[in-house]
Design a protein around this motif. Structure first.
Motif, PDB file in Angstrom:
ATOM      1  N   TYR A 141      24.113  55.590  42.203  1.00  0.00           N
ATOM      2  CA  TYR A 141      22.638  55.974  41.632  1.00  0.00           C
ATOM      3  C   TYR A 141      21.659  55.295  42.616  1.00  0.00           C
ATOM      4  N   CYS A 142      20.860  56.236  43.106  1.00  0.00           N
ATOM      5  CA  CYS A 142      19.769  55.745  44.051  1.00  0.00           C
ATOM      6  C   CYS A 142      18.501  56.457  43.660  1.00  0.00           C
ATOM      7  N   GLY A 143      17.552  55.819  44.362  1.00  0.00           N
ATOM      8  CA  GLY A 143      16.276  56.551  44.662  1.00  0.00           C
ATOM      9  C   GLY A 143      14.873  55.626  44.240  1.00  0.00           C
ATOM     10  N   ASP A 144      14.028  56.202  43.904  1.00  0.00           N
ATOM     11  CA  ASP A 144      12.560  55.875  43.605  1.00  0.00           C
ATOM     12  C   ASP A 144      12.756  55.981  42.189  1.00  0.00           C
ATOM     13  N   LEU A 145      12.868  54.778  41.386  1.00  0.00           N
ATOM     14  CA  LEU A 145      13.115  54.687  39.865  1.00  0.00           C
ATOM     15  C   LEU A 145      11.719  54.487  39.336  1.00  0.00           C
ATOM     16  N   ASN A 146      10.783  54.097  40.114  1.00  0.00           N
ATOM     17  CA  ASN A 146       9.493  53.965  39.412  1.00  0.00           C
ATOM     18  C   ASN A 146       9.491  52.965  38.263  1.00  0.00           C
ATOM     19  N   VAL A 147      10.115  51.990  38.628  1.00  0.00           N
ATOM     20  CA  VAL A 147      10.139  50.508  37.515  1.00  0.00           C
ATOM     21  C   VAL A 147      10.421  49.396  38.470  1.00  0.00           C
ATOM     22  N   ALA A 148       9.560  48.420  37.966  1.00  0.00           N
ATOM     23  CA  ALA A 148       9.978  46.959  38.351  1.00  0.00           C
ATOM     24  C   ALA A 148      10.687  46.366  37.489  1.00  0.00           C
ATOM     25  N   HIS A 149      11.995  46.198  37.467  1.00  0.00           N
ATOM     26  CA  HIS A 149      12.637  45.642  36.502  1.00  0.00           C
ATOM     27  C   HIS A 149      12.338  44.264  35.842  1.00  0.00           C
ATOM     28  N   GLN A 150      12.224  43.445  36.791  1.00  0.00           N
ATOM     29  CA  GLN A 150      11.823  41.806  36.324  1.00  0.00           C
ATOM     30  C   GLN A 150      10.558  41.258  36.986  1.00  0.00           C
ATOM     31  N   GLU A 151      10.250  40.206  36.519  1.00  0.00           N
ATOM     32  CA  GLU A 151       9.183  39.827  37.093  1.00  0.00           C
ATOM     33  C   GLU A 151       9.052  39.441  38.444  1.00  0.00           C
ATOM     34  N   ILE A 152      10.342  39.083  38.963  1.00  0.00           N
ATOM     35  CA  ILE A 152      10.418  38.896  40.527  1.00  0.00           C
ATOM     36  C   ILE A 152      10.221  39.996  41.503  1.00  0.00           C
ATOM     37  N   ASP A 153      10.407  41.507  40.649  1.00  0.00           N
ATOM     38  CA  ASP A 153      10.401  42.578  41.414  1.00  0.00           C
ATOM     39  C   ASP A 153       8.768  43.130  41.663  1.00  0.00           C
ATOM     40  N   ARG A 207      -0.136  45.903  52.270  1.00  0.00           N
ATOM     41  CA  ARG A 207       1.333  45.728  52.840  1.00  0.00           C
ATOM     42  C   ARG A 207       1.285  44.656  53.766  1.00  0.00           C
ATOM     43  N   GLU A 208       0.474  44.189  54.563  1.00  0.00           N
ATOM     44  CA  GLU A 208       0.412  43.461  55.439  1.00  0.00           C
ATOM     45  C   GLU A 208       0.588  41.686  54.787  1.00  0.00           C
ATOM     46  N   ARG A 209      -0.002  41.825  53.681  1.00  0.00           N
ATOM     47  CA  ARG A 209       0.133  40.467  52.801  1.00  0.00           C
ATOM     48  C   ARG A 209       1.407  40.458  51.902  1.00  0.00           C
ATOM     49  N   ASN A 210       2.078  41.711  51.746  1.00  0.00           N
ATOM     50  CA  ASN A 210       3.313  41.888  51.186  1.00  0.00           C
ATOM     51  C   ASN A 210       3.036  41.854  49.823  1.00  0.00           C
ATOM     52  N   ILE A 211       1.828  42.348  49.007  1.00  0.00           N
ATOM     53  CA  ILE A 211       1.769  42.531  47.720  1.00  0.00           C
ATOM     54  C   ILE A 211       2.260  43.592  47.182  1.00  0.00           C
ATOM     55  N   GLY A 212       3.563  43.866  46.775  1.00  0.00           N
ATOM     56  CA  GLY A 212       4.062  44.817  46.606  1.00  0.00           C
ATOM     57  C   GLY A 212       5.097  44.946  45.241  1.00  0.00           C
ATOM     58  N   TRP A 213       5.631  46.202  45.126  1.00  0.00           N
ATOM     59  CA  TRP A 213       6.727  46.209  44.064  1.00  0.00           C
ATOM     60  C   TRP A 213       8.062  46.542  44.375  1.00  0.00           C
ATOM     61  N   ARG A 214       9.252  46.373  43.937  1.00  0.00           N
ATOM     62  CA  ARG A 214      10.392  46.737  43.934  1.00  0.00           C
ATOM     63  C   ARG A 214      10.788  47.688  43.210  1.00  0.00           C
ATOM     64  N   ILE A 215      10.706  49.096  43.517  1.00  0.00           N
ATOM     65  CA  ILE A 215      10.826  50.333  42.634  1.00  0.00           C
ATOM     66  C   ILE A 215      11.933  51.244  43.012  1.00  0.00           C
ATOM     67  N   ASP A 216      12.585  50.892  44.161  1.00  0.00           N
ATOM     68  CA  ASP A 216      13.629  51.636  44.855  1.00  0.00           C
ATOM     69  C   ASP A 216      14.957  51.023  44.522  1.00  0.00           C
ATOM     70  N   TYR A 217      15.953  51.643  44.400  1.00  0.00           N
ATOM     71  CA  TYR A 217      17.157  50.854  44.024  1.00  0.00           C
ATOM     72  C   TYR A 217      18.546  51.668  44.553  1.00  0.00           C
ATOM     73  N   PHE A 218      19.613  50.835  44.787  1.00  0.00           N
ATOM     74  CA  PHE A 218      20.669  51.258  44.698  1.00  0.00           C
ATOM     75  C   PHE A 218      21.582  50.640  43.370  1.00  0.00           C
ATOM     76  N   ILE A 219      22.093  51.620  42.458  1.00  0.00           N
ATOM     77  CA  ILE A 219      22.924  51.061  41.546  1.00  0.00           C
ATOM     78  C   ILE A 219      23.934  51.588  41.509  1.00  0.00           C
ATOM     79  N   VAL A 220      25.242  50.749  41.241  1.00  0.00           N
ATOM     80  CA  VAL A 220      26.504  51.359  41.170  1.00  0.00           C
ATOM     81  C   VAL A 220      27.285  50.950  39.874  1.00  0.00           C
ATOM     82  N   SER A 221      28.459  51.664  39.629  1.00  0.00           N
ATOM     83  CA  SER A 221      29.252  51.192  38.540  1.00  0.00           C
ATOM     84  C   SER A 221      29.851  49.896  38.853  1.00  0.00           C
ATOM     85  N   GLU A 222      30.101  49.041  37.954  1.00  0.00           N
ATOM     86  CA  GLU A 222      30.684  47.804  37.980  1.00  0.00           C
ATOM     87  C   GLU A 222      32.076  47.886  38.866  1.00  0.00           C
ATOM     88  N   ARG A 223      33.000  48.913  38.564  1.00  0.00           N
ATOM     89  CA  ARG A 223      34.216  48.952  39.250  1.00  0.00           C
ATOM     90  C   ARG A 223      34.158  49.089  40.695  1.00  0.00           C
TER      91      ARG A 223
END
Length: 250
Positions: A141-153, A207-223
């Motif tokens: 499952y991938c794409g722009d999911l429009n959410v930063a999951h954790q504070e680190i993101d 962007r030069e100062r890298n003030i960003g969000w991580r909102i794009d993901y690759f999420i996979v089944s645990e198996r």
């Protein structure tokens, strides 16, 4: 096997800014894009060796997804559930012999959160769909999911709590998914590494100062865990307000 996902924020504009150079250089087996912002016939991409699948939004210059793949899928599905989600061209599902690929451009809740209720309904419907697919075969499952999951993101998490893309509700939907047998691949490899962002405002020097969000993901089944090789953020690649991300699998 290499998979790439990139919100191109308008494929025609991105092509003018070097999309094809990156596409050829990265030589992905599967390349997913979001926010194509066009209708059928408005662009012709010469991608030798790739099958192309496009899901267009009915509204001109809006939304849309596409997948370019070297492997021909067994089946392709456009949209899921309510017709409204299909009207916006936000979901493409490709079935291969050993996995499903779901490429998604998740609706934004909007700055004033006026679309938050719709967004949460979308999340519930998509969650049910992903879980059902996962019962049949493993899922990517991938794409722009429009959410930063954790504070680190995101860089400024303290001032963004409760804002669109960082509400308790949106983050909770991501937590639910990850607690249901799925892996956030970047955090699997780099659980505590900060400054791994995939989207930046167009405001000057952001962007030069890298003030960003991580909102794009690759999420996979645990198996699929034993097949994971690495997960990357290609933050130096320009052409959009997002950067590409890549997943490597055995």
């Amino acid at each position: 096997m290499k998979l790439v996902s990139w919100n191109v924020n308008g494929i025609r504009a991105c092509v003018r800014k070097g999309f094809l150079d990156y596409f050829k250089e990265i030589d992905a087996d599967i390349f997913c894009i979001q926010e194509t912002k066009l209708q059928e016939g408005q662009i012709t991409l010469d991608l030798e060796g790739y099958y192309q699948y496009w899901n267009y939004a009915e509204r001109k210059g809006y939304s849309g997804t596409a997948v370019f793949t070297k492997r021909e899928p067994l089946n392709v599905k456009y949209g899921v559930g309510k017709q409204a989600t299909q009207d916006e061209g936000r979901i493409l599902t490709l079935e291969f012999e050993d996995f499903y690929l779901v490429n998604v451009y998740t609706p934004n809740a909007k700055r004033d959160l006026s679309r938050l209720d719709y967004r949460l309904e979308w999340e519930d419907e998509l969650y049910d769909y992903l879980v059902q697919l996962d019962q049949v075969k493993p899922l990517i499952y991938c794409g722009d999911l429009n959410v930063a999951h954790q504070e680190i993101d995101l860089k400024n998490h303290k001032t963004n709590h409760g804002n669109s893309g960082f509400t308790t509700e949106e983050r909770g939907k991501m937590t639910r998914l990850l607690n249901s047998g799925f892996i956030d691949t970047l955090r699997y490899f780099y659980p505590e590494k900060d400054d791994l962002y995939t989207w930046w405002s167009y405001m000057k020097t952001i962007r030069e100062r890298n003030i960003g969000w991580r909102i794009d993901y690759f999420i996979v089944s645990e198996r699929l865990k034993d097949r994971l090789v690495d997960s990357h953020v290609h933050s130096l690649v320009l052409g959009s307000d997002h950067c590409p991300i890549m997943l490597e699998l055995k």
